[in-house]
Design an enzyme around this catalytic site. Structure first.
Site, PDB file in Angstrom:
ATOM      1  N   ASP A   1      54.785  16.343  52.569  1.00 13.94           N
ATOM      2  CA  ASP A   1      53.605  15.908  51.823  1.00 13.94           C
ATOM      3  C   ASP A   1      53.617  16.586  50.456  1.00 13.94           C
ATOM      4  OD1 ASP A   1      51.262  14.645  51.258  1.00 13.94           O
ATOM      5  OD2 ASP A   1      50.009  15.829  52.622  1.00 13.94           O
ATOM      6  N   GLU A   2      52.914  16.002  49.483  1.00 13.85           N
ATOM      7  CA  GLU A   2      52.839  16.559  48.121  1.00 13.85           C
ATOM      8  C   GLU A   2      54.245  16.841  47.573  1.00 13.85           C
ATOM      9  OE1 GLU A   2      50.104  16.409  46.743  1.00 13.85           O
ATOM     10  OE2 GLU A   2      48.484  16.752  48.173  1.00 13.85           O
TER      11      GLU A   2
ATOM     12  N   LYS B   1      46.831   9.029  51.903  1.00  9.40           N
ATOM     13  CA  LYS B   1      48.223   9.365  52.214  1.00  9.40           C
ATOM     14  C   LYS B   1      48.336  10.262  53.434  1.00  9.40           C
ATOM     15  CE  LYS B   1      48.519  13.228  48.925  1.00  9.40           C
ATOM     16  NZ  LYS B   1      48.597  14.289  49.925  1.00  9.40           N
ATOM     17  N   THR B   2      47.388  11.225  53.584  1.00  4.67           N
ATOM     18  CA  THR B   2      47.440  12.106  54.753  1.00  4.67           C
ATOM     19  C   THR B   2      47.183  11.302  56.022  1.00  4.67           C
ATOM     20  OG1 THR B   2      46.646  13.957  53.413  1.00  4.67           O
ATOM     21  CG2 THR B   2      46.495  14.191  55.800  1.00  4.67           C
TER      22      THR B   2
ATOM     23  N   ARG C   1      38.741  14.417  42.218  1.00  3.16           N
ATOM     24  CA  ARG C   1      38.123  15.149  43.333  1.00  3.16           C
ATOM     25  C   ARG C   1      36.746  14.570  43.645  1.00  3.16           C
ATOM     26  NH1 ARG C   1      42.081  15.857  45.339  1.00  3.16           N
ATOM     27  NH2 ARG C   1      42.870  14.673  43.574  1.00  3.16           N
TER      28      ARG C   1
ATOM     29  N   GLN D   1      50.001  13.873  39.962  1.00  9.07           N
ATOM     30  CA  GLN D   1      49.304  15.076  40.401  1.00  9.07           C
ATOM     31  C   GLN D   1      50.232  16.294  40.455  1.00  9.07           C
ATOM     32  OE1 GLN D   1      46.105  14.543  43.519  1.00  9.07           O
ATOM     33  NE2 GLN D   1      47.166  12.600  43.827  1.00  9.07           N
TER      34      GLN D   1
END
Length: 746
Positions: free
Chosen positions: A217-218, A34-35, A598, A248
């Protein structure tokens, strides 16, 4: 055909990245790039669509993520420096530095962190006869500000009670104290910016015109105040590009609302919605576990992560006798993977639900000589000696900061006791001024008080003069030397020497900051360190294993991940298991999902079968985390009855074999009484005739099989009697003195 920046994306990523107008929502699974997609979208706007960087705002949730986004965009386009790429708090601080006077603050306001906030609240509570504690008051103040509510407005939302009156009264006094000190806390940065926009339409118009293209973002981690800031900023052009993953959302305890993802589709309709489901980070086996787990949550948008990565190594689950053995397993595994499998220490992360689990892990890593760093716990800038040093710098920037003045008066000691300090505070209140006004104006003090504050006045006259002529680094170095910070700490103990070293590291950090920011002044530096998280200092090239809380690990990735402490009551937390609110357990499950995702190549899930209760001097048998069962079975393959049976009854048969002798376990699996096992039951009728105190670190011992060794960690679990010994032949071993025939030889 001409090359496009978007050619580097896959089809899933390219579709949303090419949309340049209107509201866009991208639900992006963990490790789905996504980044990468977001940075390419911004670069595409600048380089190919022709949008001036000046008109672009991109908001991330950590400084580390912001820096990474900046560097990625700069590598793709040359003209990106005018874009604002920062956190919510950094954006709001930047706006308030320019316009604070329009809502009654000076531009050089101080930002209070959690420690300063708590100290102010505790001082307010000292004047009240109440059982309500500072933590409760602080929670309600933060909750009110995150919902953009002033004290009177918040009062309307609370049930009538004695506590409500105390909370609202303290909230009002807290606001007065901060205003008088020209200070804002973290929540104020958001709420006061919203207040600025609401009360000053011309200022809002200025930033609406500037930020024609807004990116977040997020997005699932936004709270109400952040959501509203984005809503009003984008209301003119409606070009809002948000990326989030409700799976998340793990910050509800600080106001984050996963419902904002769904609210966005309503409030910004019509919205272009896209999914990113291809995972580039993890192996198939790791991803399978993550998918099985998160499908148990009901409050989510349906998506299924997939990957073209290899199957990978199996996910390892290891149950140990106690937490010492668990730590031994983790340290030994890291040591073997580095020694025999070609991994580096930086490839490892040890994830924990609560940072209290780090102590024994750290001891074992030290035993194996594994370099490590701990994140998500005590921050460097929150150490007392650093806060004491920063207090002087804050006063040079904002003399109205009473909290900094109180800390300054207390270190180094200046012969001003509590009584004199209280008199100074009362005098400042009576004259409607600040403590530094009392100190710096000779006419305001008399007698003993005047004599005691005179040296402080002389000191700050000198420091204020130096601030006008010295560059930042030279100023900070001068303050530390002139005040005598290190001399006041002394060198009486090893801890004192470490504190002195921390002051040296602090000054070294100022030098590095000045080298990277040649035009920065004191105010900019203080703002930077106040908004900094300990994770921002993480360097991917550092050869350290990472010990970190799951919350702090959000957004990071590692080749090998250990998730420790997987027992019900610990992960998930007991309060979530027992809560009538199903959302609490769903959030714990999302947290476990974040932990699993992670990992790139290897995942280890560990737990201890027993826990020693020092207060009762008994061993308690633990219950495996329900998440261990959930990651093994897909929800559609199990009925509700089956899930309950596996979660409780089946685990009880294994883990309560001894406990069942003294506690009853229902056929349904419900434990009637917490299984506590007396030491006598485990040790037999005779207690071991071993003096654990004899096996202190440095003691030389002999083992019938391992030979000669030296004790490195003495007994910390008095039930199991475990010690750690470094043997000449086989290295470090953790052994129980009850069973290992260790002979003291020196």
């Amino acid at each position: 055909m001409a090359f496009s920046i978007l050619d580097n994306l896959n089809d899933e990523q390219r579709k949303p990245a090419s949309v340049t107008e209107g509201p866009v929502l991208v639900t992006a699974g963990a490790g789905s790039g996504k980044t990468r997609m977001l940075t390419h979208h911004i670069a595409y706007l600048i380089d190919e669509v022709g949008v001036p960087a000046y008109n672009i705002l991109a908001i991330t949730f950590t400084n580390k993520a912001a820096d990474e986004m900046k560097s990625r965009i700069e590598r793709m386009v040359d003209s990106s420096s005018d874009a604002w790429i920062c956190t919510f708090h950094a954006m709001c601080t930047r706006i308030l530095r320019r316009h604070a006077e329009e809502i009654g603050y000076d531009r050089n306001f101080t930002i209070y962190g959690d420690i300063e906030k708590e100290r102010v609240i505790k001082r307010i509570l000292e004047t009240k006869n109440t059982s309500v504690n500072a933590e409760t008051i602080g929670y309600h103040i933060s909750n009110a500000k995150n919902h953009l509510l002033e004290p009177d407005e918040y009062e309307e939302h609370m049930e009538r009670s004695y506590k409500r009156d105390v909370i609202i009264d303290c909230y009002k006094e807290y606001e007065k104290e901060l205003k008088k000190s020209n200070s804002l806390d973290f929540d104020d940065l958001l709420s006061k910016t919203y207040k600025l926009f609401k009360e000053k339409p011309a200022v809002l118009e200025l930033y609406q015109q500037r930020f024609k293209y807004i990116h977040v973002d997020e997005f699932q981690d936004t709270n109400y105040a952040q959501y509203e800031l984005i809503r009003v900023l984008s209301s003119k052009y409606k070009n809002v590009f948000v990326v989030g993953d409700e799976d998340q959302c793990i910050y509800s305890w600080r106001g984050a609302e996963s419902a904002n993802v769904l609210a966005f589709t309503r409030d910004f309709a019509p919205v272009s919605v896209f999914k990113l489901e291809q995972n580039y980070r993890s192996t198939k086996k790791i991803l399978e576990k993550a998918n099985h787990l998160i499908k148990r949550n009901l409050n989510r948008l349906d998506k299924n992560l997939w990957t073209e990565n290899p199957e990978g190594a199996r996910v390892e689950e290891f149950t140990c006798y106690n937490d010492i053995e668990e730590a031994e397993y983790v340290a030994n595994a890291i040591n073997n993977l580095v020694t025999y499998n070609g991994y580096s220490y930086k490839d490892f992360a040890i994830l924990m639900r609560v940072n209290a689990l780090s102590r024994i892990i750290e001891e074992k890593l030290l035993t194996y000589n594994i370099p490590y760093k701990v994140y998500g716990g005590h921050k460097f800038f929150e150490r007392k000696e650093i806060k004491d040093t920063i207090a002087y710098l804050k006063l040079l920037s904002n003399p109205k900061d009473d909290e900094a003045a109180i800390r300054m008066i207390g270190f180094p000691k200046k012969g001003i006791g509590d009584a004199t300090l209280e008199s100074m505070i009362e005098l400042a209140k009576a004259n409607d001024c600040n403590l530094m006004d009392i100190i710096m104006d000779k006419s305001r003090t008399q007698g003993v008080m005047a004599k005691k504050v005179e040296p402080i006045r002389i000191l700050f006259e000198d420091l204020f003069a130096k601030k006008e002529i010295y560059p930042l680094y030279e100023l900070v170095a001068y303050v530390i030397e002139k005040v005598g910070i290190k001399e006041a700490i002394g060198k009486k103990t090893e801890e004192d020497e470490n504190r002195q070293l921390n002051v040296d590291y602090f000054l070294e950090g100022v030098k590095e900051y000045c080298d990277d920011n040649t035009t920065a002044d004191l105010e900019e530096y203080l703002q930077g360190i106040t908004l900094m998280r300990d994770i921002d200092s993480m360097n991917e090239s550092d050869e350290f294993a990472t010990v970190i809380t799951v919350h702090a690990a959000k957004g990071l990735e590692f080749k090998c991940v250990f998730i420790i402490g997987l027992n019900d009551g610990l992960f998930p937390l007991a309060r979530a298991i027992n809560s009538p609110n199903a959302n609490e357990l769903e959030e714990e499950r999302r947290l476990m999902y974040v932990a699993i995702t992670r990992a790139k190549e290897r995942l280890y899930l560990t737990r201890a079968r027993t826990h020693y209760d020092f207060s009762k001097k008994t061993i308690e048998y633990t219950v495996p985390s329900r998440f261990l069962t959930e990651i093994a079975d897909e929800p559609e393959k199990l009925s509700v009855k089956d899930i309950e049976r596996v979660d409780y009854a089946e685990r009880a048969k294994v883990d309560y074999s001894l406990a069942s002798k003294i506690n009853v376990v229902n056929v349904s699996g419900e434990v009637k009484k917490k299984p506590t096992i007396p030491m006598s039951m485990l040790e037999g009728t005779e207690k071991p005739k071993i003096n654990y105190a004899d096996y202190r670190p440095g003691t030389k011992v002999n083992h019938p099989h391992f030979g000669v060794g030296v004790v490195t960690i003495g007994v910390t679990d008095f039930a199991g009697g475990f010690v750690t010994v470094n043997f000449e032949s086989v290295g470090s071993k953790t052994l129980s003195l009850k069973y290992a025939k260790l002979e003291i030889i020196g």
